[in-house]
Design a protein around this motif. Sequence first.
Motif, PDB file in Angstrom:
ATOM      1  N   PRO A  27     -41.678   8.242  49.842  1.00 18.70           N
ATOM      2  CA  PRO A  27     -43.131   8.073  49.754  1.00 18.70           C
ATOM      3  C   PRO A  27     -43.771   9.306  49.116  1.00 18.70           C
ATOM      4  O   PRO A  27     -43.157  10.379  49.044  1.00 18.70           O
ATOM      5  CB  PRO A  27     -43.552   7.907  51.223  1.00 18.70           C
ATOM      6  CG  PRO A  27     -42.461   8.549  52.010  1.00 18.70           C
ATOM      7  CD  PRO A  27     -41.196   8.332  51.236  1.00 18.70           C
ATOM      8  N   ASN A  28     -44.999   9.166  48.638  1.00 16.49           N
ATOM      9  CA  ASN A  28     -45.695  10.298  48.039  1.00 16.49           C
ATOM     10  C   ASN A  28     -45.759  11.457  49.019  1.00 16.49           C
ATOM     11  O   ASN A  28     -46.072  11.278  50.202  1.00 16.49           O
ATOM     12  CB  ASN A  28     -47.110   9.901  47.620  1.00 16.49           C
ATOM     13  CG  ASN A  28     -47.105   8.939  46.450  1.00 16.49           C
ATOM     14  OD1 ASN A  28     -46.166   8.943  45.651  1.00 16.49           O
ATOM     15  ND2 ASN A  28     -48.128   8.103  46.343  1.00 16.49           N
ATOM     16  N   ALA A  34     -35.946  12.312  44.549  1.00 18.27           N
ATOM     17  CA  ALA A  34     -34.680  11.895  45.160  1.00 18.27           C
ATOM     18  C   ALA A  34     -33.903  13.086  45.711  1.00 18.27           C
ATOM     19  O   ALA A  34     -33.311  12.999  46.799  1.00 18.27           O
ATOM     20  CB  ALA A  34     -33.834  11.141  44.142  1.00 18.27           C
ATOM     21  N   ASP A  35     -33.868  14.217  44.958  1.00 18.21           N
ATOM     22  CA  ASP A  35     -33.095  15.356  45.438  1.00 18.21           C
ATOM     23  C   ASP A  35     -33.663  15.910  46.731  1.00 18.21           C
ATOM     24  O   ASP A  35     -32.916  16.278  47.655  1.00 18.21           O
ATOM     25  CB  ASP A  35     -33.024  16.447  44.360  1.00 18.21           C
ATOM     26  CG  ASP A  35     -34.400  16.890  43.880  1.00 18.21           C
ATOM     27  OD1 ASP A  35     -35.385  16.161  44.109  1.00 18.21           O
ATOM     28  OD2 ASP A  35     -34.485  17.981  43.276  1.00 18.21           O
ATOM     29  N   LYS A  36     -35.001  15.956  46.845  1.00 16.07           N
ATOM     30  CA  LYS A  36     -35.633  16.430  48.088  1.00 16.07           C
ATOM     31  C   LYS A  36     -35.379  15.447  49.224  1.00 16.07           C
ATOM     32  O   LYS A  36     -35.115  15.838  50.370  1.00 16.07           O
ATOM     33  CB  LYS A  36     -37.133  16.601  47.870  1.00 16.07           C
ATOM     34  CG  LYS A  36     -37.516  17.574  46.757  1.00 16.07           C
ATOM     35  CD  LYS A  36     -37.174  19.001  47.124  1.00 16.07           C
ATOM     36  CE  LYS A  36     -37.670  19.974  46.059  1.00 16.07           C
ATOM     37  NZ  LYS A  36     -37.291  21.377  46.363  1.00 16.07           N
ATOM     38  N   LEU A  37     -35.453  14.165  48.913  1.00 13.43           N
ATOM     39  CA  LEU A  37     -35.285  13.123  49.923  1.00 13.43           C
ATOM     40  C   LEU A  37     -33.892  13.160  50.531  1.00 13.43           C
ATOM     41  O   LEU A  37     -33.733  13.210  51.766  1.00 13.43           O
ATOM     42  CB  LEU A  37     -35.550  11.760  49.283  1.00 13.43           C
ATOM     43  CG  LEU A  37     -35.374  10.532  50.187  1.00 13.43           C
ATOM     44  CD1 LEU A  37     -36.450  10.498  51.256  1.00 13.43           C
ATOM     45  CD2 LEU A  37     -35.423   9.245  49.354  1.00 13.43           C
ATOM     46  N   ALA A  41     -29.796  14.834  54.667  1.00 16.54           N
ATOM     47  CA  ALA A  41     -28.542  15.484  55.056  1.00 16.54           C
ATOM     48  C   ALA A  41     -28.799  16.539  56.125  1.00 16.54           C
ATOM     49  O   ALA A  41     -28.039  16.654  57.099  1.00 16.54           O
ATOM     50  CB  ALA A  41     -27.885  16.115  53.835  1.00 16.54           C
ATOM     51  N   GLU A  42     -29.878  17.309  55.966  1.00 14.46           N
ATOM     52  CA  GLU A  42     -30.198  18.341  56.960  1.00 14.46           C
ATOM     53  C   GLU A  42     -30.555  17.732  58.309  1.00 14.46           C
ATOM     54  O   GLU A  42     -30.326  18.329  59.352  1.00 14.46           O
ATOM     55  CB  GLU A  42     -31.360  19.196  56.447  1.00 14.46           C
ATOM     56  CG  GLU A  42     -31.003  20.058  55.238  1.00 14.46           C
ATOM     57  CD  GLU A  42     -32.204  20.792  54.683  1.00 14.46           C
ATOM     58  OE1 GLU A  42     -33.315  20.624  55.251  1.00 14.46           O
ATOM     59  OE2 GLU A  42     -32.048  21.521  53.683  1.00 14.46           O
ATOM     60  N   SER A  43     -31.122  16.520  58.272  1.00 11.75           N
ATOM     61  CA  SER A  43     -31.512  15.848  59.511  1.00 11.75           C
ATOM     62  C   SER A  43     -30.402  14.975  60.079  1.00 11.75           C
ATOM     63  O   SER A  43     -30.594  14.329  61.120  1.00 11.75           O
ATOM     64  CB  SER A  43     -32.767  14.994  59.274  1.00 11.75           C
ATOM     65  OG  SER A  43     -33.839  15.785  58.814  1.00 11.75           O
ATOM     66  N   MET A  84     -29.625   6.874  55.297  1.00 12.12           N
ATOM     67  CA  MET A  84     -30.508   6.846  54.138  1.00 12.12           C
ATOM     68  C   MET A  84     -29.847   6.118  52.972  1.00 12.12           C
ATOM     69  O   MET A  84     -30.471   5.287  52.305  1.00 12.12           O
ATOM     70  CB  MET A  84     -30.876   8.273  53.723  1.00 12.12           C
ATOM     71  CG  MET A  84     -31.783   8.370  52.497  1.00 12.12           C
ATOM     72  SD  MET A  84     -33.447   7.762  52.823  1.00 12.12           S
ATOM     73  CE  MET A  84     -34.113   9.169  53.738  1.00 12.12           C
ATOM     74  N   GLU A  85     -28.573   6.401  52.721  1.00  9.88           N
ATOM     75  CA  GLU A  85     -27.895   5.759  51.599  1.00  9.88           C
ATOM     76  C   GLU A  85     -27.768   4.263  51.816  1.00  9.88           C
ATOM     77  O   GLU A  85     -27.892   3.470  50.868  1.00  9.88           O
ATOM     78  CB  GLU A  85     -26.528   6.406  51.374  1.00  9.88           C
ATOM     79  CG  GLU A  85     -26.624   7.844  50.872  1.00  9.88           C
ATOM     80  CD  GLU A  85     -25.412   8.277  50.079  1.00  9.88           C
ATOM     81  OE1 GLU A  85     -24.673   7.410  49.589  1.00  9.88           O
ATOM     82  OE2 GLU A  85     -25.202   9.494  49.946  1.00  9.88           O
TER      83      GLU A  85
END
Length: 612
Positions: A46-47, A53-56, A61-63, A69-70
Amino acid sequence: MPSAVSQAADSIHTIVAQRQITTCFQAIFDTRQHCVLGHEALSRGPNGPYHRADKLFSAAAESGVDREMERVCAELACERFCADDGLLFLNFQCHVLLEPGFADWITTLCTALPALNCHNIVIELTELACPADQLTPVIQRLRNAGIRLALDDLGAAHSSLLRWLELRPDYVKLDRELCRDVHNNPGKQAMLTGLIGIATEMNSTLIAEGIETVYEALCLQQLGIRYMQGYLFHHPGVQWQNDHADRLHHQSSPSDNSGESPTPVNRGSRSKDADPMDEIPSNLQSQQSIAALITPCPAVSMHSPLRDVIRHFKQSPDIHSITLLDGQNAVGSISRSKALELYSSDFGRELYGRKTVSVFMDEDIPIVEQSMGIEDVSYLLTENHSSHIVQECIVVNNGRYIGVVRTTDLLRCITDRKIRNARYANPLTLLPGNVPISEHISKLLEQGCDFAVAYCDINHFKAFNDAYGYSAGDSAIKMLAKLLQQHAPTPENFIGHVGGDDFIVIFRNTDCVDACSAICCGFAENAKDLYALDDQQHGGIWSKDRSGRPVFYRTMTLSIGLCYSDREQMRNADDVSRIASDAKKQAKRLSGGGVHIAAGGDREKQMNHSAC
């Protein structure tokens, strides 16, 4: 008060739980058959901070919810994909494939959707840290279900040739850095040529990623890579429809004279009524079309009875097949042998005579547009996987039937062209000679095209050749030919070898002064290495002039006379040759070589550029 870390984790969990994912599709083009092979699904958050995508995926992964997600992204991509548009490439990290039940989950997902099946799916591995021996059993289960495998970013750190050998993927996507500015990088071209050979041996299909300029695409196509993906063709967004893609080859060559690469078009912003094919910036083909090979042949409605078709065959004993039409559009054909076999069988007249011919129609026969290139049609015919040899293909104009092209005529034309090209090619550089040069110029003049002609000549070549021998002289000529191919890549430009140390370059982008200057600089620099060390230190050699007197000749440089198409002064190829020769003579007067631009056309002054 919750920490920033816990807030981020809550946001990511919410995105996963509520499936707040936008799916974009980017088309993968078949530049040979002018259609879409498939689409890669790309996910956006989302905005906000997780839109990219890289941030998402990094935050997921950190969470600890990267696997979830995938799976959510894949589910949404499958639900939103229109399977009529070919293959769907889904990105997964390899450790997700190793989760228990992954193969069952993905096959169930595909079979549960009415518009999708496993044969539409290609799993694209984006990270390969997992051992191959663990991946292999999972990949085999996926393949047994009809799902194919792609290896992403070949050439990046995590994607290696060893993985290619171990996993034997159906598709291999070449990293963007391997393709960037490939038309100006002979090293990359040599590397890609090697990879094409490996792909052939491994039965893998190469896809070039990140293609942003026409010149990259043209070079890759010339090397033999037919599948491409990138902003040049399609920005991520809605799916690209194949009924638009088949018009790729109708676009004209770029007319922008700015000298810059064409700017990618943001297709996400076009109006709903716009034809996306109008935004393709260039034609990726420079071939002779098949129009001249078309033979008119009879056609009948697909709803006609078989007995009417038999009557046509009896009236025209020289035709191999009859095209079948739905209205005015060609949909297939029926061959003479098949029709007669049916009709002459026991009770064939009674059983089949009144049945519509569409029941017996051959739908595998290639149907091509009349503007399609000869080489492309040849590839299409030779790659036909049906058991019978295709004797002809149907030719249409925007779907409407015109005639057929017989395979024998096509092969004869290709053979004649190859023999002719070999006959007029320079034996040293294998570049086209005087006859093809004149014909190419004549064709551009007839079409009213803008172009520039660069006449290249080596300074002090005779002295060098006399002092070092013809073999060294040949090395200088071949070095220049390589430089010309690097800075004036074909097929959008044309390079010809007039003879000896004289070359002609015909630029379609008339803003080519910088390219000519770069050729002069590159030649002057590389030519020094052809001399002995002592001669390099002295800056040249002593040799005798035509009168037999000793003269000091500096190391070789290059002179280029550059002229521009001018409809008033250039009525034919002879006019162009004369004006280019005059410009070359002026360039020879420049100290140290360089580029002389002849006045004419829209240019009101002459400009002299030194070599470097």
